[in-house]
Write a protein that holds these residues in place. Structure first.
Motif, mmCIF file in Angstrom:
data_model
loop_
_atom_site.group_PDB
_atom_site.id
_atom_site.type_symbol
_atom_site.label_atom_id
_atom_site.label_comp_id
_atom_site.label_asym_id
_atom_site.label_seq_id
_atom_site.Cartn_x
_atom_site.Cartn_y
_atom_site.Cartn_z
ATOM 1 N N LYS A 121 8.941 4.753 6.168
ATOM 2 C CA LYS A 121 9.574 3.133 5.612
ATOM 3 C C LYS A 121 10.726 3.511 4.771
ATOM 4 O O LYS A 121 11.487 2.670 4.473
ATOM 5 N N ALA A 122 10.911 5.066 4.492
ATOM 6 C CA ALA A 122 12.327 5.021 3.707
ATOM 7 C C ALA A 122 13.298 4.986 4.655
ATOM 8 O O ALA A 122 14.438 4.592 4.224
ATOM 9 N N PHE A 123 13.563 5.415 6.364
ATOM 10 C CA PHE A 123 14.420 4.743 7.323
ATOM 11 C C PHE A 123 14.415 3.971 7.589
ATOM 12 O O PHE A 123 15.912 3.039 6.904
ATOM 13 N N ARG A 124 13.151 2.687 7.327
ATOM 14 C CA ARG A 124 13.770 1.649 7.440
ATOM 15 C C ARG A 124 14.228 1.212 6.705
ATOM 16 O O ARG A 124 15.431 -0.315 6.966
ATOM 17 N N LYS A 125 14.232 1.401 4.967
ATOM 18 C CA LYS A 125 14.800 0.925 3.768
ATOM 19 C C LYS A 125 15.952 1.057 4.349
ATOM 20 O O LYS A 125 17.395 -0.141 4.086
ATOM 21 N N LEU A 126 16.805 2.312 4.445
ATOM 22 C CA LEU A 126 18.105 2.429 4.344
ATOM 23 C C LEU A 126 18.850 1.522 5.570
ATOM 24 O O LEU A 126 20.034 2.279 6.391
ATOM 25 N N ALA A 127 18.329 1.848 6.887
ATOM 26 C CA ALA A 127 18.503 1.363 8.410
ATOM 27 C C ALA A 127 18.796 -0.221 7.804
ATOM 28 O O ALA A 127 19.743 -1.058 8.265
ATOM 29 N N LYS A 128 18.244 -1.495 6.958
ATOM 30 C CA LYS A 128 18.493 -2.546 6.834
ATOM 31 C C LYS A 128 19.857 -2.801 5.840
ATOM 32 O O LYS A 128 20.378 -3.437 6.273
ATOM 33 N N LYS A 129 19.554 -1.529 5.058
ATOM 34 C CA LYS A 129 20.909 -1.315 4.549
ATOM 35 C C LYS A 129 21.965 -0.984 4.887
ATOM 36 O O LYS A 129 23.013 -1.469 4.344
ATOM 37 N N HIS A 130 22.505 0.067 5.656
ATOM 38 C CA HIS A 130 23.751 0.223 6.325
ATOM 39 C C HIS A 130 23.729 0.108 7.688
ATOM 40 O O HIS A 130 24.852 0.444 8.753
ATOM 41 N N HIS A 131 23.096 -0.851 8.455
ATOM 42 C CA HIS A 131 23.174 -1.060 10.049
ATOM 43 C C HIS A 131 24.317 -1.659 10.292
ATOM 44 O O HIS A 131 24.808 -2.571 9.746
ATOM 45 N N PRO A 132 25.351 -1.082 11.330
ATOM 46 C CA PRO A 132 26.415 -1.305 11.785
ATOM 47 C C PRO A 132 26.732 -3.184 12.018
ATOM 48 O O PRO A 132 27.253 -3.832 11.362
ATOM 49 N N ASP A 133 25.829 -3.704 12.757
ATOM 50 C CA ASP A 133 25.153 -5.059 12.979
ATOM 51 C C ASP A 133 25.871 -5.918 11.258
ATOM 52 O O ASP A 133 26.380 -7.285 11.060
ATOM 53 N N GLU B 17 28.270 3.254 8.308
ATOM 54 C CA GLU B 17 28.077 3.147 10.179
ATOM 55 C C GLU B 17 27.949 5.047 9.953
ATOM 56 O O GLU B 17 26.883 5.522 10.686
ATOM 57 N N GLU B 18 28.133 5.261 8.961
ATOM 58 C CA GLU B 18 27.675 6.765 8.966
ATOM 59 C C GLU B 18 26.756 7.717 8.267
ATOM 60 O O GLU B 18 25.579 7.925 8.963
ATOM 61 N N LEU B 19 26.394 6.422 7.667
ATOM 62 C CA LEU B 19 25.241 6.754 6.854
ATOM 63 C C LEU B 19 23.485 6.558 7.675
ATOM 64 O O LEU B 19 22.538 7.092 7.425
ATOM 65 N N PHE B 20 24.026 4.574 8.693
ATOM 66 C CA PHE B 20 23.161 4.420 9.391
ATOM 67 C C PHE B 20 22.810 6.153 10.249
ATOM 68 O O PHE B 20 21.487 6.655 10.799
#
Lengths: 120, 308
Positions: B24-36, B45-48
């Protein structure tokens, strides 16, 4: 671990370097059947000596003093760990609380213990 | 700024987080920082990327275990133990500079670090057994008690009551030892002694020097002039004493054996009685007699004081 293996995984250290360190007793691998057997701590120590020499400019003349002080420091740290473990095992909670309180008070009373001002 | 060395911090989860929480934590971060979702934003991009790496490591139970045990670093590389990790543990004894057996807490090692703090603790209780300390007290005795002997009751500061037997002939400053009445012993050792220093209160008419006692004895004019038997108080009761006719004031008489009674090797002392003539209240008859009195042998009592 044999000496060749150690040298191979330690960039910046040649086999003669390591052999000289062993001769100076800076590194003390087990010596059996004419071959050295390195424990993890021997490898870590060789790496430490390399870092001191290459990154911190401690030349090999100054190294014995630095190592002597470090060894004494770790003797002391191990003793402190022993004591801390012994206290943990033997001292009742209320005495422990007193002890912590006393140390905290000491910390407040003594100027030496003040936290350093943070630099920007 | 997330700590790159710690994938738990990168994802913002606790070290005991469940696989579900990590996902869940990853998905939250991924949504926030996803390059697209952040085109052209290099930081995002780096945070992702960091989050992806952390997730990859922590979602693999085997790798997560290796990281937790310190076997691999956050990027998944085999981690080399630092010298401190080695030297702080048992392995570090190999390079110990301590003399003797480095793994042992010898008495020397203890006293080197702590001075004398552990000296007593290390010895077995048997060896630590010690008698208690002697305790000093003082007691003021009545004059006559110190002369003839008596038992005085002494209440100590801690509430204990001691019966102190004061022997006959006790001297000022003498110390009596009461065995076992002092401080409690250590580790089963015997109690110390109570040391009682005796002070002697002054008496109204006796004074004492060693075994002898002195007494100023008032006598009447008639007793001094005519002599006779008078009753003299002594520490052991009154006795009759003869005084010669014409005894002057200051005449010293001795009552043998009437001083401090014999005790131990000491013989009984003497009682020295010094007469002191007391004229008494004005007496008309006496005055008239003296006016008409012609001394048989006139003399000047101050003759010795007069200058020649």
């Amino acid at each position: 671990m044999k000496i060749d293996f150690v040298v191979a995984q330690m960039p910046g250290v040649q086999r003669p370097d390591l052999e000289r360190w062993i001769l100076n007793e800076w590194v003390k691998p087990d010596a059996g059947c004419g071959d050295y057997e390195f424990c993890e701590i021997d490898v870590a120590r060789a790496r430490l000596i390399r870092d001191l020499r290459d990154d911190l400019d401690v030349n090999e003349e100054a190294l014995p003093v630095v190592l002597l002080l470090l060894d004494q420091l770790y003797d002391l740290r191990r003793r402190l760990h022993d004591i801390s473990a012994a206290i943990d095992q033997t001292v009742p909670m209320d005495v422990l609380a007193d002890l912590v309180g006393h140390l905290a008070k000491r910390k407040r009373d003594s100027g030496d213990w003040q936290p350093l001002p943070t630099s920007r | 700024m997330p700590d790159l060395d710690d994938p738990y911090k990168t994802l913002g989860v606790k070290r005991d987080a469940s696989q579900d929480a990590i996902r869940k934590a990853f998905r939250k971060l991924a949504k926030k920082h996803h390059p697209d979702l952040n085109p052209g934003n290099a930081k995002a991009e780096e945070l992702f990327k960091n989050a992806s790496n952390a997730n990859e490591l922590l979602s693999d139970p085997e790798k997560r275990g290796q990281f937790d045990r310190g076997e691999i670093d956050a990027v998944g590389h085999e981690r080399q133990p630092t010298y401190r990790e080695q030297a702080d543990g048992e392995a570090g004894r190999r390079y110990s500079r301590a003399s003797g057996q480095p793994s042992e807490w010898s008495d020397d090692a203890l006293s080197d670090l702590f001075g004398s703090m552990f000296n007593d603790v290390r010895r077995p209780a048997e060896a630590r057994r010690a008698p208690g300390h002697d305790e000093r007290f003082s007691l003021t005795a009545e004059f006559l008690h110190a002369v003839t002997g008596a038992t005085n009751r002494l209440t100590l500061p801690d509430g204990r009551v001691l019966d102190v037997k004061i022997p006959a002939g006790t001297l000022e400053g003498q110390v009596l030892r009461l065995q076992g009445q002092g401080g409690a012993g250590y580790s089963g050792g015997p109690s110390g002694d109570a040391l009682i220093e005796i002070h002697i209160a002054p008496h109204a008419f006796y004074t004492r020097s060693g075994q002898d006692i002195r007494l100023d004895l008032p006598v009447s004019l008639a007793e001094a002039v005519l002599g006779g038997e008078i009753l003299v108080p002594t520490p052991t009761g009154p006795v009759r004493m003869k005084i010669a006719p014409g005894s002057d004031s200051g005449t010293e008489l001795r009552l043998r054996g009437r001083g401090v009674p014999a005790h131990g090797p000491q013989l009984a002392g003497q009682l020295y009685v010094k007469l002191r003539v007391v004229i008494g209240a004005p007496d008309t008859a006496l005055e008239e007699f003296l006016r008409s009195w012609k001394p048989e042998h006139p003399s000047n009592p101050r003759q010795a004081m007069e200058k020649k």
